[in-house]
Design an enzyme around this catalytic site. Structure first.
Site, PDB file in Angstrom:
ATOM      1  N   SER A 135      -9.189 -61.251  79.117  1.00  0.00           N
ATOM      2  CA  SER A 135      -9.093 -59.835  78.764  1.00  0.00           C
ATOM      3  C   SER A 135      -8.029 -59.191  79.641  1.00  0.00           C
ATOM      4  CB  SER A 135     -10.429 -59.138  79.011  1.00  0.00           C
ATOM      5  OG  SER A 135     -10.314 -57.725  78.925  1.00  0.00           O
ATOM      6  N   TYR A 148     -17.926 -57.043  84.076  1.00  0.00           N
ATOM      7  CA  TYR A 148     -17.063 -57.643  83.050  1.00  0.00           C
ATOM      8  C   TYR A 148     -15.698 -57.994  83.636  1.00  0.00           C
ATOM      9  CZ  TYR A 148     -14.247 -58.155  78.830  1.00  0.00           C
ATOM     10  OH  TYR A 148     -13.401 -58.630  77.854  1.00  0.00           O
TER      11      TYR A 148
END
Length: 275
Positions: A135, A148
């Site tokens: 990501s 995350y």
């Protein structure tokens, strides 16, 4: 030349888009799913070229067996895509440690376990490509995604190190870092810790509201991301890192520029610690 892909998490998001694109391009795909209905649906996409196996990537003891069975029944895999993962949203002080453990079990330990399951065969055959879906959150940070971002920073680093270790065997590792795409990441797939500390309201409530409002309206097209990843698998010398999306490009470049500025500003202090 057609390839055999092994993609974790093909029921939605990038995994689903990539599996469909690979099948459309004439490749064969082994996909992991979480239930028998999804297994049957995936197998029916392209009978003989779409194969599904039940696997939860956090069931670490089951991974080697599933990988061995899949390669025995379908054939030697050329490309492993670690796509299975999810997002966690929550202020660090408010988020229970067990939610961090679950985030890392799926996003990091599951991906690493899959890599370790495939590396012996890739190394012995002197070829193979591992693609880890990370990501832009593995480069840039923002309030409310500490767990995350931490998991994606970890997977970025692990991918880069592993790539340096196995390149001598003709095996490549690429960390693919998407920006904001129209997947379920910010929707039903996201786990959100409950709010409990009013001091964070002014900072975080607008962020949470904006993310929820923009879910499904992000600029990134998963089908175009799938085509970009397919192009990556055709490269003789694929990169260690690939950003996807103009937002990721802008934000990561901004982060790198800020880092360079901070490093330069502190250069004298940095050098002062040498003997």
């Amino acid at each position: 030349m057609s390839k055999l892909f092994f993609i974790t998490g093909v029921s939605s998001g990038f995994g689903q888009a990539l599996a469909q694109a690979a099948l459309d391009a004439g490749h064969t795909v082994i996909g992991t799913v979480r239930n028998e209905q999804a297994r049957d649906a995936f197998a029916a996409l392209q009978p003989g070229r779409s194969h599904a196996y039940l696997l939860d990537v956090t069931q670490f003891d089951a991974i080697d067996g599933v990988v061995a069975q899949a390669q025995a029944e379908v054939g030697p895999v050329d490309v492993l895509v670690n796509n299975a993962g999810y997002g966690h949203e929550g202020i660090l002080e408010e988020s229970p440690l067990e939610e961090m453990r679950r985030q890392f079990d799926v996003n990091v330990f599951g991906a690493v376990a899959m890599m370790k399951a495939f590396l012996p065969s890739f190394r012995s055959r002197r070829r193979g490509h591992i693609i880890n879906i990370t990501s832009m959150g593995g480069f840039i940070t923002m309030p409310g995604i500490a767990y995350y971002a931490g998991s994606k920073f970890a997977l970025e680093g692990i991918s880069e190190v592993a790539g340096k270790e196995v390149r001598q065997f003709g095996v490549h590792v690429t960390a693919v870092a998407p920006g904001s795409f129209r997947t379920d990441w910010a929707g039903r797939s996201m786990v959100r810790s409950q709010r409990s500390i009013a001091d964070y309201d002014q900072l975080f409530d607008p962020i949470r509201a904006t993310r929820a409002e923009r879910s499904g309206k992000q600029p990134g097209d998963p089908a175009k991301a799938a085509q970009a990843i397919l192009m990556l698998t055709e490269m003789t010398e694929p990169p260690a890192h690939l950003l996807l999306g103009s937002d990721a490009l802008g934000l990561v470049r901004g982060k790198l520029a800020q880092m360079e500025s901070d490093i330069s500003a502190m250069e004298a202090l940095t050098r002062s610690t040498d003997a």
